[in-house]
Design a protein around this motif. Structure first.
Motif, PDB file in Angstrom:
ATOM      1  N   GLN A 122     -10.353  32.225  18.356  1.00  0.00           N
ATOM      2  CA  GLN A 122      -9.073  32.317  17.645  1.00  0.00           C
ATOM      3  C   GLN A 122      -8.604  31.008  17.012  1.00  0.00           C
ATOM      4  OE1 GLN A 122      -6.029  34.533  19.812  1.00  0.00           O
ATOM      5  NE2 GLN A 122      -7.575  35.654  20.966  1.00  0.00           N
ATOM      6  N   SER A 125      -8.834  30.275  13.073  1.00  0.00           N
ATOM      7  CA  SER A 125      -7.839  30.971  12.259  1.00  0.00           C
ATOM      8  C   SER A 125      -6.491  30.259  12.307  1.00  0.00           C
ATOM      9  CB  SER A 125      -7.653  32.410  12.749  1.00  0.00           C
ATOM     10  OG  SER A 125      -8.872  33.110  12.754  1.00  0.00           O
ATOM     11  N   VAL A 126      -6.088  29.855  13.505  1.00  0.00           N
ATOM     12  CA  VAL A 126      -4.797  29.173  13.650  1.00  0.00           C
ATOM     13  C   VAL A 126      -4.813  27.854  12.878  1.00  0.00           C
ATOM     14  CG1 VAL A 126      -3.144  28.211  15.293  1.00  0.00           C
ATOM     15  CG2 VAL A 126      -4.445  30.258  15.910  1.00  0.00           C
ATOM     16  N   ILE A 128      -6.521  27.161  10.269  1.00  0.00           N
ATOM     17  CA  ILE A 128      -6.419  27.481   8.840  1.00  0.00           C
ATOM     18  C   ILE A 128      -4.958  27.722   8.453  1.00  0.00           C
ATOM     19  CG2 ILE A 128      -6.941  29.274   7.117  1.00  0.00           C
ATOM     20  CD1 ILE A 128      -9.706  29.561   8.501  1.00  0.00           C
ATOM     21  N   GLY A 129      -4.223  28.416   9.319  1.00  0.00           N
ATOM     22  CA  GLY A 129      -2.805  28.670   9.040  1.00  0.00           C
ATOM     23  C   GLY A 129      -2.033  27.376   8.847  1.00  0.00           C
ATOM     24  N   GLN A 156     -14.443  36.907  14.863  1.00  0.00           N
ATOM     25  CA  GLN A 156     -13.286  36.327  14.172  1.00  0.00           C
ATOM     26  C   GLN A 156     -13.619  34.980  13.538  1.00  0.00           C
ATOM     27  OE1 GLN A 156      -9.751  36.053  16.600  1.00  0.00           O
ATOM     28  NE2 GLN A 156      -8.575  34.992  15.011  1.00  0.00           N
ATOM     29  N   GLU A 159     -14.860  35.723  10.159  1.00  0.00           N
ATOM     30  CA  GLU A 159     -13.743  36.134   9.296  1.00  0.00           C
ATOM     31  C   GLU A 159     -13.043  34.880   8.765  1.00  0.00           C
ATOM     32  OE1 GLU A 159     -12.390  40.212  11.762  1.00  0.00           O
ATOM     33  OE2 GLU A 159     -10.918  38.665  11.341  1.00  0.00           O
ATOM     34  N   ALA A 160     -12.791  33.952   9.692  1.00  0.00           N
ATOM     35  CA  ALA A 160     -12.097  32.717   9.321  1.00  0.00           C
ATOM     36  C   ALA A 160     -12.958  31.879   8.379  1.00  0.00           C
ATOM     37  CB  ALA A 160     -11.740  31.924  10.581  1.00  0.00           C
ATOM     38  N   PHE A 163     -12.782  33.306   4.920  1.00  0.00           N
ATOM     39  CA  PHE A 163     -11.464  33.063   4.333  1.00  0.00           C
ATOM     40  C   PHE A 163     -11.343  31.613   3.839  1.00  0.00           C
ATOM     41  CE2 PHE A 163      -7.153  31.526   4.425  1.00  0.00           C
ATOM     42  CZ  PHE A 163      -6.385  32.569   3.949  1.00  0.00           C
ATOM     43  N   HIS A 167     -10.562  30.625   0.001  1.00  0.00           N
ATOM     44  CA  HIS A 167      -9.279  30.021  -0.353  1.00  0.00           C
ATOM     45  C   HIS A 167      -9.362  28.496  -0.462  1.00  0.00           C
ATOM     46  CE1 HIS A 167      -6.670  33.629  -0.223  1.00  0.00           C
ATOM     47  NE2 HIS A 167      -7.509  34.073   0.673  1.00  0.00           N
TER      48      HIS A 167
ATOM     49  N   ALA B  61      -9.890  41.745   7.530  1.00  0.00           N
ATOM     50  CA  ALA B  61     -10.161  40.819   8.635  1.00  0.00           C
ATOM     51  C   ALA B  61      -8.842  40.567   9.367  1.00  0.00           C
ATOM     52  CB  ALA B  61     -10.741  39.515   8.083  1.00  0.00           C
ATOM     53  N   ALA B  63      -7.997  40.267  12.560  1.00  0.00           N
ATOM     54  CA  ALA B  63      -7.920  39.276  13.634  1.00  0.00           C
ATOM     55  C   ALA B  63      -7.630  37.897  13.052  1.00  0.00           C
ATOM     56  CB  ALA B  63      -9.230  39.258  14.424  1.00  0.00           C
ATOM     57  N   ASN B  64      -8.334  37.588  11.974  1.00  0.00           N
ATOM     58  CA  ASN B  64      -8.119  36.310  11.299  1.00  0.00           C
ATOM     59  C   ASN B  64      -6.699  36.226  10.758  1.00  0.00           C
ATOM     60  OD1 ASN B  64      -8.989  33.784  10.187  1.00  0.00           O
ATOM     61  ND2 ASN B  64      -9.258  34.783   8.206  1.00  0.00           N
ATOM     62  N   GLY B  67      -4.300  35.176  13.491  1.00  0.00           N
ATOM     63  CA  GLY B  67      -4.456  33.762  13.824  1.00  0.00           C
ATOM     64  C   GLY B  67      -3.865  32.858  12.758  1.00  0.00           C
ATOM     65  N   ILE B  68      -4.117  33.179  11.501  1.00  0.00           N
ATOM     66  CA  ILE B  68      -3.569  32.368  10.403  1.00  0.00           C
ATOM     67  C   ILE B  68      -2.040  32.420  10.443  1.00  0.00           C
ATOM     68  CG2 ILE B  68      -3.358  32.191   7.891  1.00  0.00           C
ATOM     69  CD1 ILE B  68      -6.266  33.085   7.671  1.00  0.00           C
ATOM     70  N   ALA B  70      -0.208  32.796  13.062  1.00  0.00           N
ATOM     71  CA  ALA B  70       0.233  31.935  14.169  1.00  0.00           C
ATOM     72  C   ALA B  70       0.240  30.468  13.724  1.00  0.00           C
ATOM     73  CB  ALA B  70      -0.670  32.125  15.378  1.00  0.00           C
ATOM     74  N   GLY B  71      -0.757  30.080  12.925  1.00  0.00           N
ATOM     75  CA  GLY B  71      -0.817  28.699  12.423  1.00  0.00           C
ATOM     76  C   GLY B  71       0.307  28.410  11.440  1.00  0.00           C
ATOM     77  N   LEU B  72       0.544  29.329  10.534  1.00  0.00           N
ATOM     78  CA  LEU B  72       1.633  29.155   9.563  1.00  0.00           C
ATOM     79  C   LEU B  72       2.971  29.026  10.286  1.00  0.00           C
ATOM     80  CD1 LEU B  72       0.367  31.755   6.950  1.00  0.00           C
ATOM     81  CD2 LEU B  72       0.877  29.360   6.397  1.00  0.00           C
ATOM     82  N   SER B  99      -2.368  34.191  20.690  1.00  0.00           N
ATOM     83  CA  SER B  99      -1.962  33.244  19.641  1.00  0.00           C
ATOM     84  C   SER B  99      -0.510  33.443  19.202  1.00  0.00           C
ATOM     85  CB  SER B  99      -2.873  33.379  18.411  1.00  0.00           C
ATOM     86  OG  SER B  99      -4.183  32.969  18.716  1.00  0.00           O
TER      87      SER B  99
END
Lengths: 280, 318
Positions: A122, A125-126, A128-129, A156, A159-160, A163, A167, B61, B63-64, B67-68, B70-72, B99
């Protein structure tokens, strides 16, 4: 730039902290923690521009995410030795009423941790956010993330990866702890990662390499990654490490992935690791 | 007065969501949106056109996406994730748990096409377990608005609430009967005052309950009808006040009986005020393909089922 010997001194103390925390808790994950001790020391004591006063939003500072949360004793030691919290708190690792949970969490308000991790796959992904938010805010700092190699078996992650390339998340530097081991054995015996470099490359990432147990090569690799960032591609560093690095009987085997040393083994391990900054 | 509650045409609750996103885009620069390849279904085209830089297409996607988000949220944004309810919850439960919920991230999980009224796509997509899953997560707020205007108001309100939220809405055109009104998270809305039975309804079934109450009142049964748009935190005071008066309860929802609104109310009443109760909900089965109306009839979620439940609970009332 810090003196290489100073960084090695910190890493030695960090290794002692890991062994002592896991030994005192009678549980935890020493193998991967020891293997990545040099990397995380280099990141927090040399490479990252970060603030131990700790702001959750990480604005205007470099931010690190530990996706393979089970190597928490390493992160706790490095955070504590960097000034995020008192070193004495390491004695509470995995005990009741502690902020130092078995796997990292924000729930108890531990400075330095921005998201819980432990359930694998996970963290990327976080990260990336946060990287996207920094881009929106015109903040030019860098996001770092560490994942395990066995962790790459989680869907996942890919997936990340897809992405981030699509992007153009190019303020992100991901490091893979490539020790070749996971709980049930060698990656190649459990589920082979195949052509790891080719996988990341075809997903659209810039792929770099470094030796995670050689301080000079770590600094070189992280410098190279920084130079190659912000050029339209996310960056992954495939970092070769040895699980258990620094403690001879823990090296080169998956058997110390998640097992604590007993009193006698702890003594043998500590005899191999110089106390440089004072034990907690 | 129940006779004053009338349908002013139909519009889908998801349109209320999309229209609110357009407004939020203008009002709150911290609001960002993510979508897993269902932009048209979630009605967020206008938000994207107005603020392309604040929208993130994640592809298929989910799940991604969580997570994204949660990051934002970590970095101070207010992310709204958008996809179908099935892919917003069950598919990504562990990602939400670790997350978002455990990490207490300010993420708004916005889920369309919930329940049987998704219709013809069938049971693979008709999630009936999502309220239960989401309300079990510590610290989560769970909202299931009943019509276009309430969905719009809820979408705006959750931006002002700091914490993770699950916002559940649906696909079909649905009667608009609430009108514009402020939305207060966790505050139940009384729709009709009565003394014989308490009816607590959520989501699409609030309209079915309105239809049922009109018939019941005509038969001389006095119904206390309350719209529970926020399932968690539950407005315990409103529930207990009503039940003290009526001494019997019917709940109505487009969800499994296990884990739904009725389950929350039963738990409250078992602790504070044990009361005879009937549940209009799906009884441990999956749905199937069909029109929304046919499905609600077949699975016992129609206004006639609410009427039967009321009559049956009245028999049990001491």
């Amino acid at each position: 730039m810090a003196d290489i010997n100073e960084l090695k001194c910190v890493a030695s103390q960090v290794r002692r902290d890991i062994v002592r925390m896991v030994s005192m808790a009678k549980s935890g994950h020493p193998g991967g923690s020891l293997g990545c001790a040099d990397f995380l020391t280099a990141l927090y004591f040399e490479v990252m521009d970060h603030d131990p006063a700790f702001n959750m939003n990480g604005k205007n500072e470099d931010v690190f995410f530990l996706s393979n949360g089970h190597i928490s004793p390493l992160w706790y030691s490095v955070l504590s030795r960097s000034g995020y919290f008192k070193t004495e708190e390491m004695a509470t690792f995995r005990k009741i009423n502690s902020r130092l949970q078995g796997h990292p969490a924000t729930h108890e308000g531990l400075p330095g941790v921005r998201v819980a991790s432990g359930s694998l796959g996970q963290g990327l992904s976080v990260a990336i956010g946060v990287a996207l938010a920094k881009r929106l805010d015109g903040d030019d700092k860098t996001i770092y993330a560490l994942t395990g190699d066995g962790e790459l078996q989680e869907g996942q992650i890919w997936e990340a990866a897809m992405f981030a390339a699509h992007h153009k998340v190019d303020n992100l530097i991901v490091t893979v702890d490539w020790n070749g081991q996971q709980i049930d054995g060698a990656n190649d015996d459990v589920i082979s990662l195949g052509d790891l470099e080719g996988k990341w490359r075809t997903f659209g990432w810039e792929v770099l390499h470094m030796n995670g147990n050689d301080m000079e090569d770590l600094l070189r690799g992280l410098r190279e990654a920084k130079e190659k960032s912000r050029k339209g591609k996310p960056i992954v560093i495939l970092m070769k490490t040895e699980m258990g690095a620094g403690v001879d009987f823990m090296m080169g085997t998956h058997k110390w992935h998640g097992v604590a040393p007993n009193a006698e083994q702890t003594e043998v391990a500590l005899a191999q690791l110089e106390e440089t900054l004072g034990d907690f | 007065m129940i006779s004053n509650i009338v349908s002013e045409g139909k519009k889908a609750t998801r349109n209320g969501f999309g229209d609110a996103m357009t407004e939020l885009g203008q009002q709150n620069p911290n609001v960002v949106a993510l979508c897993a390849d269902l932009v048209g279904s979630l009605k967020i085209q206008q938000f994207i056109a107005n603020h392309p830089e604040r929208f993130f297409q994640v592809g298929i996607a989910e799940a991604n996406m969580i997570g994204i988000a949660a990051g934002l949220a970590t970095a101070g944004k207010i992310p709204y994730t958008t996809t179908f309810a099935n892919f917003s919850t069950g598919r990504v439960y562990d990602q939400i748990r670790q997350s978002v919920a455990y990490s207490h991230k300010n993420v708004k999980i916005c889920a369309s096409h919930a329940g049987l009224t998704l219709g013809e796509d069938g049971a693979t997509h008709q999630i009936l377990e999502d309220i239960g899953m989401m309300k079990m997560l510590p610290g989560f707020t769970v909202i299931n608005p009943c019509d276009y205007a309430q969905t719009k108001a809820a979408t705006l309100a959750i931006a002002e609430h700091h914490g993770p939220v699950y916002l559940r809405f649906g696909r079909p055109g649905w009667p608009m009967f609430m009108g514009d009104q402020p939305f207060e998270i966790g505050k139940a809305l009384p729709l009709n005052e009565g003394s014989d039975v308490s009816i607590f309804a959520t989501g699409h079934l609030v309209w079915k309950a309105v239809e049922a109450v009109k018939e019941l009142e005509a038969e001389g049964i006095s119904c206390d009808l309350i719209n529970i748009h926020t399932i968690k935190p539950l407005d315990e005071e409103a529930v207990l006040d009503s039940v003290l008066k009526t001494k019997c309860v019917v709940t109505a929802e487009e969800h499994q009986m296990n884990g739904g609104l009725g389950d929350s109310i039963a738990q409250l009443l078992a602790r504070k005020l044990p009361t005879p109760m009937e549940f209009v909900a799906v009884k441990d089965s999956f749905g199937e393909s069909g029109t929304p109306d046919d499905l609600l009839k077949k699975y016992g979620l129609d206004s006639s089922d609410i009427i039967s439940a009321v009559k049956s609970v009245l028999q049990r009332k001491k």
